[in-house]
Design a protein around this motif. Structure first.
Motif, PDB file in Angstrom:
ATOM      1  N   VAL A 132      -0.503  -1.781   9.307  1.00 41.44           N
ATOM      2  CA  VAL A 132      -0.758  -0.840  10.679  1.00 41.44           C
ATOM      3  C   VAL A 132      -1.908  -0.012  10.737  1.00 41.44           C
ATOM      4  CG1 VAL A 132       0.601   0.242  12.488  1.00 41.44           C
ATOM      5  CG2 VAL A 132       1.911  -1.121  10.564  1.00 41.44           C
ATOM      6  N   PRO A 133      -3.215  -0.900  11.102  1.00 38.72           N
ATOM      7  CA  PRO A 133      -4.444   0.103  10.985  1.00 38.72           C
ATOM      8  C   PRO A 133      -4.113   1.163  12.227  1.00 38.72           C
ATOM      9  CG  PRO A 133      -4.902  -2.358  10.809  1.00 38.72           C
ATOM     10  CD  PRO A 133      -3.600  -2.234  11.209  1.00 38.72           C
ATOM     11  N   LEU A 187       5.220   2.317   1.116  1.00 38.30           N
ATOM     12  CA  LEU A 187       3.769   1.909   0.638  1.00 38.30           C
ATOM     13  C   LEU A 187       3.031   3.425   0.923  1.00 38.30           C
ATOM     14  CD1 LEU A 187       3.049  -0.940   3.051  1.00 38.30           C
ATOM     15  CD2 LEU A 187       3.474  -1.160   0.648  1.00 38.30           C
ATOM     16  N   SER A 188       1.960   3.318  -0.013  1.00 36.54           N
ATOM     17  CA  SER A 188       1.061   4.389   0.046  1.00 36.54           C
ATOM     18  C   SER A 188       0.362   4.377   1.403  1.00 36.54           C
ATOM     19  CB  SER A 188      -0.007   4.364  -1.203  1.00 36.54           C
ATOM     20  OG  SER A 188      -0.816   3.008  -0.771  1.00 36.54           O
ATOM     21  N   GLU A 189      -0.261   5.561   1.796  1.00 39.93           N
ATOM     22  CA  GLU A 189      -0.925   5.675   3.009  1.00 39.93           C
ATOM     23  C   GLU A 189      -1.921   4.730   3.289  1.00 39.93           C
ATOM     24  OE1 GLU A 189      -2.009   9.514   4.521  1.00 39.93           O
ATOM     25  OE2 GLU A 189      -0.044  10.343   3.918  1.00 39.93           O
ATOM     26  N   ASP A 192      -3.631  -7.899   2.558  1.00 42.17           N
ATOM     27  CA  ASP A 192      -4.706  -6.882   1.728  1.00 42.17           C
ATOM     28  C   ASP A 192      -4.112  -6.078   0.744  1.00 42.17           C
ATOM     29  OD1 ASP A 192      -6.902  -7.941   3.327  1.00 42.17           O
ATOM     30  OD2 ASP A 192      -6.419  -6.239   4.764  1.00 42.17           O
ATOM     31  N   ILE A 193      -2.859  -6.123   0.498  1.00 42.15           N
ATOM     32  CA  ILE A 193      -2.043  -5.414  -0.365  1.00 42.15           C
ATOM     33  C   ILE A 193      -2.078  -6.232  -1.759  1.00 42.15           C
ATOM     34  CG2 ILE A 193      -0.044  -4.173  -1.280  1.00 42.15           C
ATOM     35  CD1 ILE A 193       0.644  -3.892   1.735  1.00 42.15           C
TER      36      ILE A 193
END
Length: 212
Positions: free
Chosen positions: A153-154, A144-146, A98-99
């Protein structure tokens, strides 16, 4: 997929950090590559980690198709897929799917520079792949951004109370997405992450074990 013109010559640039040299036959990649390396080196400074020897990072095709980046141990070279190739292999990116490709491209560079920073760490066994990947994935996730990290890692899926034996090479190869989430669950529950990373880089914390 958009590629460079046939016969294009790779351009080489020494980043302003003076430690990383980048190469690509698409000049627009170079700024992003240097930016990613700047962030990686800054994070090493913030955590008091040893920096790698001078490294050359080049954009190239990689095989197998699940490989987005590769650090060549002992050679101070890194190969990474281009953003276009990452997008073309989107189905192979696992928890990172999803990135956006441009951000994942930079993230992979940070990950591989984590491996480079571990290149001189002693291993008490023949191979410390799980330990090295623990360090590199932690490094990548910190960069990575939050928002992006939450897609990897949801919160609802973040493992808790991950034990050291849940970080191992078998899990890495058989269920890499679970390995990544276990890494974050483990490192983020151990207090100061930088202290944990220093322990790994110094060879004090080792996740691999002897296999006869």
């Amino acid at each position: 997929m958009t590629g460079a013109p046939a016969g294009a010559v790779a351009e080489t640039r020494l980043c302003t950090n003076g430690l990383i040299t980048v190469q690509s036959d698409t000049p627009t990649h170079l700024g992003a590559m240097c930016s990613a390396s700047d962030r990686a080196l800054s994070l090493m400074d913030e955590c008091g980690l040893r920096k790698p020897a001078p490294v050359t990072i080049s954009v190239s095709d990689l095989d197998p198709p699940t490989c987005l980046g590769l650090f060549h141990c002992g050679e101070a070279t890194i190969e990474v897929l281009s953003p276009d190739m990452i997008e073309a292999r989107r189905s192979e990116t696992g928890v990172y799917s999803d990135i956006p490709a441009d951000r994942l491209f930079e993230s992979v560079i940070v990950h591989e520079l984590g491996h480079a920073a571990m290149d001189q760490t002693p291993c008490p066994y023949g191979n410390c792949v799980a330990t090295s990947e623990y360090f590199a994935y932690t490094f990548q996730l910190l960069d990575l951004s939050e928002e992006d990290r939450a897609t990897v890692v949801p919160q609802a899926e973040q493992p808790v109370d991950v034990k050291r034996d849940q970080i191992n090479s078998m899990l890495l190869f058989m269920a890499p997405d679970v390995f990544v989430r276990n890494v974050w669950g483990h490192v983020s529950s151990r207090g100061d992450i930088c202290t944990q990373l220093r322990g790994v880089q110094d060879g004090i914390i080792v996740f691999d074990r002897f296999h006869p």
